[in-house]
Design a protein around this motif. Structure first.
Motif, PDB file in Angstrom:
ATOM      1  N   ARG A  96      19.470  41.903  27.669  1.00  0.00           N
ATOM      2  CA  ARG A  96      19.627  42.875  28.770  1.00  0.00           C
ATOM      3  C   ARG A  96      19.872  41.934  30.204  1.00  0.00           C
ATOM      4  O   ARG A  96      20.601  42.690  31.049  1.00  0.00           O
ATOM      5  CB  ARG A  96      18.127  43.550  29.000  1.00  0.00           C
ATOM      6  N   GLU A  97      19.522  40.747  30.240  1.00  0.00           N
ATOM      7  CA  GLU A  97      19.974  40.031  31.491  1.00  0.00           C
ATOM      8  C   GLU A  97      21.706  39.894  31.570  1.00  0.00           C
ATOM      9  O   GLU A  97      22.049  39.723  32.629  1.00  0.00           O
ATOM     10  CB  GLU A  97      19.391  38.828  31.434  1.00  0.00           C
ATOM     11  N   HIS A  98      22.438  40.134  30.458  1.00  0.00           N
ATOM     12  CA  HIS A  98      23.846  39.982  30.773  1.00  0.00           C
ATOM     13  C   HIS A  98      24.277  41.379  31.159  1.00  0.00           C
ATOM     14  O   HIS A  98      25.668  41.647  31.280  1.00  0.00           O
ATOM     15  CB  HIS A  98      24.460  39.607  29.250  1.00  0.00           C
ATOM     16  N   ILE A  99      23.704  42.371  31.177  1.00  0.00           N
ATOM     17  CA  ILE A  99      24.224  43.674  31.534  1.00  0.00           C
ATOM     18  C   ILE A  99      24.224  44.178  33.024  1.00  0.00           C
ATOM     19  O   ILE A  99      23.166  43.786  33.780  1.00  0.00           O
ATOM     20  CB  ILE A  99      23.381  44.723  30.888  1.00  0.00           C
ATOM     21  N   ARG A 100      25.355  44.683  33.698  1.00  0.00           N
ATOM     22  CA  ARG A 100      25.358  45.212  34.823  1.00  0.00           C
ATOM     23  C   ARG A 100      25.494  46.629  34.575  1.00  0.00           C
ATOM     24  O   ARG A 100      26.445  47.281  34.200  1.00  0.00           O
ATOM     25  CB  ARG A 100      26.864  44.551  35.654  1.00  0.00           C
ATOM     26  N   PHE A 101      24.471  47.331  35.170  1.00  0.00           N
ATOM     27  CA  PHE A 101      24.123  48.808  35.015  1.00  0.00           C
ATOM     28  C   PHE A 101      24.952  49.422  35.951  1.00  0.00           C
ATOM     29  O   PHE A 101      25.335  49.001  37.039  1.00  0.00           O
ATOM     30  CB  PHE A 101      22.657  49.159  35.000  1.00  0.00           C
ATOM     31  N   ASN A 102      25.105  50.719  35.761  1.00  0.00           N
ATOM     32  CA  ASN A 102      26.048  51.469  36.954  1.00  0.00           C
ATOM     33  C   ASN A 102      27.312  50.896  37.203  1.00  0.00           C
ATOM     34  O   ASN A 102      27.928  51.011  38.270  1.00  0.00           O
ATOM     35  CB  ASN A 102      25.133  51.531  37.834  1.00  0.00           C
ATOM     36  N   HIS A 103      27.952  50.449  36.192  1.00  0.00           N
ATOM     37  CA  HIS A 103      29.360  49.842  36.477  1.00  0.00           C
ATOM     38  C   HIS A 103      30.306  50.590  35.636  1.00  0.00           C
ATOM     39  O   HIS A 103      30.406  50.347  34.433  1.00  0.00           O
ATOM     40  CB  HIS A 103      29.376  48.184  36.229  1.00  0.00           C
ATOM     41  N   LYS A 104      30.885  51.526  36.191  1.00  0.00           N
ATOM     42  CA  LYS A 104      31.918  52.287  35.494  1.00  0.00           C
ATOM     43  C   LYS A 104      33.272  51.737  35.384  1.00  0.00           C
ATOM     44  O   LYS A 104      33.933  51.706  36.355  1.00  0.00           O
ATOM     45  CB  LYS A 104      32.154  53.864  35.915  1.00  0.00           C
ATOM     46  N   VAL A 105      33.581  51.412  34.205  1.00  0.00           N
ATOM     47  CA  VAL A 105      35.021  50.518  34.098  1.00  0.00           C
ATOM     48  C   VAL A 105      36.269  51.666  34.159  1.00  0.00           C
ATOM     49  O   VAL A 105      36.185  52.764  33.483  1.00  0.00           O
ATOM     50  CB  VAL A 105      35.156  49.959  32.915  1.00  0.00           C
ATOM     51  N   LYS A 106      36.831  51.464  35.101  1.00  0.00           N
ATOM     52  CA  LYS A 106      38.059  52.338  35.418  1.00  0.00           C
ATOM     53  C   LYS A 106      39.613  51.939  35.030  1.00  0.00           C
ATOM     54  O   LYS A 106      40.312  52.736  34.467  1.00  0.00           O
ATOM     55  CB  LYS A 106      38.002  52.716  36.783  1.00  0.00           C
ATOM     56  N   ALA A 107      39.764  50.457  34.914  1.00  0.00           N
ATOM     57  CA  ALA A 107      41.032  50.043  34.727  1.00  0.00           C
ATOM     58  C   ALA A 107      41.008  48.644  33.920  1.00  0.00           C
ATOM     59  O   ALA A 107      39.857  47.890  34.611  1.00  0.00           O
ATOM     60  CB  ALA A 107      41.809  50.137  35.980  1.00  0.00           C
ATOM     61  N   ALA A 108      41.992  48.093  33.524  1.00  0.00           N
ATOM     62  CA  ALA A 108      41.998  46.818  32.966  1.00  0.00           C
ATOM     63  C   ALA A 108      43.346  46.486  32.988  1.00  0.00           C
ATOM     64  O   ALA A 108      44.088  46.955  32.651  1.00  0.00           O
ATOM     65  CB  ALA A 108      41.423  46.541  31.815  1.00  0.00           C
ATOM     66  N   ARG A 109      43.769  45.002  33.591  1.00  0.00           N
ATOM     67  CA  ARG A 109      45.175  44.596  33.639  1.00  0.00           C
ATOM     68  C   ARG A 109      45.292  43.376  33.093  1.00  0.00           C
ATOM     69  O   ARG A 109      44.459  42.486  33.466  1.00  0.00           O
ATOM     70  CB  ARG A 109      45.900  44.805  35.028  1.00  0.00           C
ATOM     71  N   TRP A 110      46.281  42.896  32.196  1.00  0.00           N
ATOM     72  CA  TRP A 110      46.327  42.156  31.635  1.00  0.00           C
ATOM     73  C   TRP A 110      47.432  41.011  32.307  1.00  0.00           C
ATOM     74  O   TRP A 110      48.578  41.392  32.534  1.00  0.00           O
ATOM     75  CB  TRP A 110      46.620  41.858  30.089  1.00  0.00           C
ATOM     76  N   SER A 111      47.154  39.536  32.431  1.00  0.00           N
ATOM     77  CA  SER A 111      48.170  38.673  32.787  1.00  0.00           C
ATOM     78  C   SER A 111      48.149  37.771  31.916  1.00  0.00           C
ATOM     79  O   SER A 111      47.539  36.918  31.271  1.00  0.00           O
ATOM     80  CB  SER A 111      47.539  37.933  34.167  1.00  0.00           C
ATOM     81  N   SER A 112      49.663  37.718  31.254  1.00  0.00           N
ATOM     82  CA  SER A 112      49.972  36.639  30.067  1.00  0.00           C
ATOM     83  C   SER A 112      50.258  35.401  30.737  1.00  0.00           C
ATOM     84  O   SER A 112      49.679  34.321  29.942  1.00  0.00           O
ATOM     85  CB  SER A 112      51.327  37.005  29.558  1.00  0.00           C
ATOM     86  N   GLU A 113      50.403  35.049  32.015  1.00  0.00           N
ATOM     87  CA  GLU A 113      50.391  33.816  32.691  1.00  0.00           C
ATOM     88  C   GLU A 113      49.023  33.219  32.744  1.00  0.00           C
ATOM     89  O   GLU A 113      48.695  32.181  32.214  1.00  0.00           O
ATOM     90  CB  GLU A 113      50.838  33.864  34.041  1.00  0.00           C
TER      91      GLU A 113
END
Length: 499
Positions: A96-113
């Motif tokens: 539980r201590e690792h959870i951030r509640f009410n955080h709605k993930v909207k996007a993710a972007r990857w950087s190869s560098e």
């Protein structure tokens, strides 16, 4: 302010996400992780759905975690019991201590560098970003914001209440009311007997039948073993028994569909009144496991029908009117409450937007690798459970494989792992799901494809997946790259306040 960086971000704090937290702690103890949860509570589906009778359609000795025994008497558990179990696990193992509640993930972007995912989430009216090396999606494939809800002609004229099970009102009073439940899937089969003792009468209205099978809510073997053996051993033996039975039944059903159909219908004849029209109301036109079977614990649906507290009507809807539903046959169903158990809406990766090195990613063009990753997309895994067995069986194996990949990258001094289809190997794409259910067919275009050969084919077989994910090679179809000695940088954080 420096952006918070962890080794792994898990999206979702439901059954899959809490399991992922345990496996990361147990098998990659030197790796940091966060769980981003869009809602304010642990449990996912089992916290969201609150309709009467909500329960699992899988036994808890296989739906439960392999590492934490299910010790309750009932094997087919209700929603609150499952929610309590997941919360107990989160607290017992410090997840539980690792959870951030009410955080709605909207996007993710990857950087190869940077070999990094930058994950964007919304919380408290603002936008926040986190960085991670591996993104682990554990949010299932249901759209939590909306279910499938077709519009019915004339529904505006209905004088009563129309309710979708996904958004059940806490204060709904259906005592003494006439209720029509539209649907024939697991939700409808659960709702009808749960409401029948209180409502004046409940009708399950379906366009076509679904295969239903009854089994005891209590597992006599499991309860007996716990009396003479330690809980963990009794649980492991029961789990092995139930997995074996699930797989055997599925294989026999697919190999001998006609005999399986005959047996399933024959079982219903023993549970329903002698003159009941099973051919119309409980005999589907398709073969067993072309769609998922509906579980009826302790024959509660059939008991409600036998006691005339509930009935099943197989017909199509012509229109709603002020007092109920007019059917195509001309019959009218009187109703005070109409429940639209018309299905769920499927969603890929919670609908988040993906970018790779500045370019958008279309996952519908990709092939699904070992039932958990996407071709040409690095450091991203998605937990998808079985359609023919308990969800957590596959979720556990997916966690095993993800932790193996994380440890392999560390051992080899590499930061990136990417599924690749060899140029000299022909892999024919096919449908993602192996079912023809309505909710699956509606969403088919939104999902990636599975391939015609391993490791791109989805097995739907626990034994095969165990050999492939827990013990098999981590190099078949995977490209390890991006040396850890390459220049690494983590961008400064950007937090957007509400306008």
């Amino acid at each position: 302010m420096i952006m918070e960086h962890v080794d792994v971000i898990v999206v979702g704090a439901g059954l899959s996400g809490i399991g992922a937290g345990y496996h990361l702690q147990a098998k990659c103890p030197d790796r940091s992780y966060l769980i981003l949860e869009g809602r304010g509570a642990i449990g996912g589906t089992w916290d969201l759905f609150r309709y009467p009778g909500i329960r699992s359609d899988s036994d808890m000795h296989t739906l439960g975690y392999a590492f934490e025994p299910w010790i309750h008497e009932k094997s087919i558990a209700d929603g609150p019991a499952i929610r309590d179990y997941v919360n107990m696990v989160a607290d017992k193992y410090g997840i539980r201590e690792h959870i951030r509640f009410n955080h709605k993930v909207k996007a993710a972007r990857w950087s190869s560098e940077d070999a990094t995912w930058i994950v964007t989430a919304e919380t408290d009216g603002r936008t926040v970003e986190y960085a991670c090396n591996f993104l682990f999606m554990c949010s299932g494939y249901y759209n939590y914001a909306q279910g499938h809800r077709p519009h019915f002609e004339g529904e505006e004229s209905f004088a009563g209440q129309i309710i979708h099970p996904q958004f059940w009102p806490e204060d709904l009073d259906y005592a003494g009311k006439r209720v029509v439940v539209i649907g024939s899937g697991a939700t409808a089969v659960t709702l009808v007997p749960a409401m029948a003792d209180t409502a004046a009468h409940v009708t399950m209205l379906q366009r076509s039948p679904t295969y239903c099978v009854s089994r005891p809510a209590r597992d006599a073997v499991a309860n007996g073993l716990r009396k003479v053996l330690p809980n963990k051993l009794a649980y492991a033996l029961t789990r092995a028994k139930n997995v074996g039975f699930q797989q055997l039944f599925y294989r026999l059903a697919r190999k001998n569909p006609a005999k399986t159909k005959e047996r399933l219908i024959g079982m219903l004849q023993e549970l329903l009144p002698a003159d009941y029209d099973i051919g119309t109301h409980f005999t589907p036109s398709y073969n067993p496991w072309d769609q998922r079977l509906c579980l009826v614990p302790d024959a509660d649906l059939f008991e409600a029908i036998g006691q005339a507290k509930a009935d099943v009507v197989t017909d199509t809807i012509a229109r709603f009117d002020a007092t109920g539903i007019r059917l195509a046959s001309g019959r009218h169903l009187d109703a005070d409450i109409i429940v639209t158990a018309t299905g769920l809406e499927l969603q890929l990766l919670s609908g988040i937007e993906l970018m790779m090195d500045g370019a958008p990613v279309d996952l519908t063009k990709s092939l699904f690798y070992k039932g958990m990753m996407f071709s040409d997309v690095p450091n991203l895994a998605w937990t998808v459970g079985y359609t023919n067995a308990s969800w957590t069986l596959k979720a556990d194996l997916t966690c095993h494989y993800v932790t193996r990949l994380l440890n392999t990258m560390k051992q080899r001094g590499l930061r990136q792992v990417t599924p690749r289809v060899p140029a000299d190997v022909e892999v024919v794409p096919g449908a993602f799901f192996g079912l023809n259910s309505g909710y699956v067919e509606r969403a088919a275009a939104k999902f990636p494809k599975q391939g015609s050969r391993r490791p791109w084919r989805i097995n739907h077989n626990y034994a095969r997946d165990m050999m492939a994910l827990k013990y098999g090679s981590v190099d078949d179809g995977l490209e390890f790259s991006n040396s850890a000695t390459a220049r690494q940088r983590v961008p400064a954080t950007r937090v957007s306040e509400p306008a």
